[in-house]
Design a protein around this motif. Sequence first.
Motif, mmCIF file in Angstrom:
data_model
loop_
_atom_site.group_PDB
_atom_site.id
_atom_site.type_symbol
_atom_site.label_atom_id
_atom_site.label_comp_id
_atom_site.label_asym_id
_atom_site.label_seq_id
_atom_site.Cartn_x
_atom_site.Cartn_y
_atom_site.Cartn_z
ATOM 1 N N ARG A 1 8.415 3.577 -19.223
ATOM 2 C CA ARG A 1 8.672 2.146 -19.685
ATOM 3 C C ARG A 1 9.011 1.552 -18.402
ATOM 4 N NH1 ARG A 1 9.980 1.486 -25.249
ATOM 5 N NH2 ARG A 1 9.973 -0.814 -24.532
ATOM 6 N N ALA A 2 8.477 0.549 -17.899
ATOM 7 C CA ALA A 2 9.027 -0.545 -17.013
ATOM 8 C C ALA A 2 10.373 -0.824 -17.198
ATOM 9 C CB ALA A 2 8.279 -1.402 -16.507
ATOM 10 N N VAL A 3 11.211 -0.628 -16.042
ATOM 11 C CA VAL A 3 12.775 -1.230 -16.112
ATOM 12 C C VAL A 3 13.167 -2.484 -15.206
ATOM 13 C CG1 VAL A 3 13.620 0.890 -17.658
ATOM 14 C CG2 VAL A 3 13.750 0.696 -14.887
ATOM 15 N N GLY A 4 12.276 -2.366 -14.138
ATOM 16 C CA GLY A 4 12.671 -3.325 -13.160
ATOM 17 C C GLY A 4 11.645 -3.210 -12.033
ATOM 18 N N ARG A 5 11.659 -4.413 -11.092
ATOM 19 C CA ARG A 5 11.065 -4.468 -9.886
ATOM 20 C C ARG A 5 12.143 -4.593 -8.710
ATOM 21 N NH1 ARG A 5 7.602 -9.271 -7.972
ATOM 22 N NH2 ARG A 5 7.023 -8.676 -5.888
ATOM 23 N N SER A 6 11.985 -3.920 -7.627
ATOM 24 C CA SER A 6 12.917 -4.019 -6.553
ATOM 25 C C SER A 6 12.640 -5.469 -5.405
ATOM 26 C CB SER A 6 12.834 -2.916 -5.618
ATOM 27 O OG SER A 6 11.869 -2.825 -4.661
ATOM 28 N N THR A 7 13.813 -5.753 -4.874
ATOM 29 C CA THR A 7 13.716 -6.762 -4.031
ATOM 30 C C THR A 7 12.651 -6.090 -2.622
ATOM 31 O OG1 THR A 7 15.860 -5.872 -2.671
ATOM 32 C CG2 THR A 7 16.159 -7.688 -4.309
ATOM 33 N N PRO A 8 12.434 -6.795 -1.686
ATOM 34 C CA PRO A 8 11.625 -6.431 -0.621
ATOM 35 C C PRO A 8 12.448 -5.211 -0.064
ATOM 36 C CG PRO A 8 11.199 -8.770 -0.744
ATOM 37 C CD PRO A 8 12.505 -8.418 -1.620
ATOM 38 N N LEU A 9 11.487 -4.150 0.393
ATOM 39 C CA LEU A 9 12.250 -2.776 0.835
ATOM 40 C C LEU A 9 12.543 -3.232 2.461
ATOM 41 C CD1 LEU A 9 9.710 -0.476 -0.619
ATOM 42 C CD2 LEU A 9 12.231 -0.634 -1.224
ATOM 43 N N GLN A 10 13.548 -2.682 2.895
ATOM 44 C CA GLN A 10 13.580 -2.882 4.413
ATOM 45 C C GLN A 10 12.790 -1.842 5.186
ATOM 46 O OE1 GLN A 10 16.151 -4.587 5.988
ATOM 47 N NE2 GLN A 10 16.461 -5.557 3.873
ATOM 48 N N PRO A 11 12.494 -2.066 6.249
ATOM 49 C CA PRO A 11 11.307 -1.247 7.017
ATOM 50 C C PRO A 11 11.897 0.134 7.044
ATOM 51 C CG PRO A 11 11.970 -3.357 8.174
ATOM 52 C CD PRO A 11 12.891 -3.349 7.250
ATOM 53 N N ASP A 12 13.045 0.459 7.198
ATOM 54 C CA ASP A 12 13.433 2.066 7.272
ATOM 55 C C ASP A 12 12.926 2.629 6.007
ATOM 56 O OD1 ASP A 12 13.990 1.679 9.975
ATOM 57 O OD2 ASP A 12 16.065 1.928 9.640
ATOM 58 N N ALA A 13 13.543 2.006 4.914
ATOM 59 C CA ALA A 13 13.319 2.147 3.507
ATOM 60 C C ALA A 13 11.786 2.546 3.224
ATOM 61 C CB ALA A 13 14.038 1.538 2.514
ATOM 62 N N THR B 1 0.918 -1.156 0.117
ATOM 63 C CA THR B 1 0.022 -0.045 0.005
ATOM 64 C C THR B 1 0.868 1.109 0.012
ATOM 65 O OG1 THR B 1 0.041 0.017 2.501
ATOM 66 C CG2 THR B 1 -1.782 -1.052 1.456
ATOM 67 N N VAL B 2 0.317 2.491 -0.237
ATOM 68 C CA VAL B 2 1.128 3.607 -0.206
ATOM 69 C C VAL B 2 1.826 3.818 1.143
ATOM 70 C CG1 VAL B 2 0.800 6.248 -0.584
ATOM 71 C CG2 VAL B 2 -0.358 4.577 -2.022
ATOM 72 N N ARG B 3 1.027 3.409 2.275
ATOM 73 C CA ARG B 3 1.525 3.718 3.755
ATOM 74 C C ARG B 3 2.510 2.761 3.760
ATOM 75 N NH1 ARG B 3 1.970 7.868 2.915
ATOM 76 N NH2 ARG B 3 0.303 9.186 2.103
ATOM 77 N N ARG B 4 2.319 1.485 3.197
ATOM 78 C CA ARG B 4 3.281 0.339 3.604
ATOM 79 C C ARG B 4 3.735 -0.362 2.328
ATOM 80 N NH1 ARG B 4 0.818 -2.219 9.181
ATOM 81 N NH2 ARG B 4 1.518 -0.357 10.516
ATOM 82 N N PRO B 5 4.582 0.212 1.642
ATOM 83 C CA PRO B 5 5.191 -0.387 0.356
ATOM 84 C C PRO B 5 5.834 -1.333 0.471
ATOM 85 C CG PRO B 5 6.383 1.719 0.808
ATOM 86 C CD PRO B 5 5.254 1.584 1.865
ATOM 87 N N GLN B 6 6.107 -2.391 -0.128
ATOM 88 C CA GLN B 6 6.940 -3.503 -0.082
ATOM 89 C C GLN B 6 7.944 -3.878 -1.127
ATOM 90 O OE1 GLN B 6 3.836 -6.606 -0.167
ATOM 91 N NE2 GLN B 6 3.173 -6.538 1.824
ATOM 92 N N THR B 7 7.517 -3.650 -2.434
ATOM 93 C CA THR B 7 8.449 -3.631 -3.111
ATOM 94 C C THR B 7 8.086 -2.250 -4.401
ATOM 95 O OG1 THR B 7 7.313 -5.232 -4.881
ATOM 96 C CG2 THR B 7 9.137 -5.965 -3.505
ATOM 97 N N LEU B 8 8.986 -1.924 -5.128
ATOM 98 C CA LEU B 8 8.818 -0.611 -6.098
ATOM 99 C C LEU B 8 8.730 -1.497 -7.549
ATOM 100 C CD1 LEU B 8 11.666 1.764 -4.535
ATOM 101 C CD2 LEU B 8 9.300 1.463 -4.115
ATOM 102 N N VAL B 9 7.993 -0.803 -8.317
ATOM 103 C CA VAL B 9 7.921 -1.049 -9.684
ATOM 104 C C VAL B 9 8.623 0.315 -10.482
ATOM 105 C CG1 VAL B 9 6.712 -1.891 -11.765
ATOM 106 C CG2 VAL B 9 6.179 -2.753 -9.561
ATOM 107 N N LEU B 10 9.712 0.110 -11.198
ATOM 108 C CA LEU B 10 10.312 1.249 -11.531
ATOM 109 C C LEU B 10 10.737 1.446 -12.953
ATOM 110 C CD1 LEU B 10 13.463 0.522 -9.256
ATOM 111 C CD2 LEU B 10 11.944 2.317 -8.795
ATOM 112 N N GLY B 11 10.590 2.410 -13.559
ATOM 113 C CA GLY B 11 10.505 2.969 -14.877
ATOM 114 C C GLY B 11 11.587 4.004 -15.407
ATOM 115 N N ARG B 12 11.606 4.344 -16.601
ATOM 116 C CA ARG B 12 12.440 5.335 -17.288
ATOM 117 C C ARG B 12 11.783 5.589 -18.463
ATOM 118 N NH1 ARG B 12 18.934 3.167 -17.094
ATOM 119 N NH2 ARG B 12 19.167 3.958 -14.773
ATOM 120 N N LEU B 13 11.999 7.076 -18.748
ATOM 121 C CA LEU B 13 11.561 7.725 -19.852
ATOM 122 C C LEU B 13 12.009 7.256 -21.317
ATOM 123 C CD1 LEU B 13 10.784 11.305 -18.689
ATOM 124 C CD2 LEU B 13 9.035 9.441 -18.797
#
Length: 152
Positions: free
Chosen positions: A54-66, A35-47
Amino acid sequence: MIRGSGQRYLPGARALYKVRCRDSTEAVVGAITGTVRRPQTLVLGRLDAAGALRAVGRSTPLQPDAARELAEWLSPAEPGHPWEGVRFTTSWGSRTPLDVVLVEPALVSEITVDTALERGAWRHPVRFARLRLDVAVADVPPFGAGAEPASG
């Protein structure tokens, strides 16, 4: 794959070591899992050259601080998000759909990546390093550029 200079080849033996090089670069946060308040991973893009995200990748699970830091800056996407109707999958080559929450593509993330790119996207999950509030979306390397640093 490497082996020691004095080590001879041993058929069937696990004598080689895999060494991965990771580079640092930037990408735009376009969607998340969780969720926006508890993100778990990111889907990232570039123009791309036409200015489309355009999508370029997905992150590993985020650390709690991040995850807590990102939650302070994320906002739900407005209508007309460039990824409306786009179907994401759980992993490279998978057909299992990934449930994502689209967010305003205004945040830039520094990530670490390996060198394996295919059709402009990283084949392996990227690792979130930090938010780059000092870098504008327009300064992120373009789609397909690999691990170049941001120009900003």
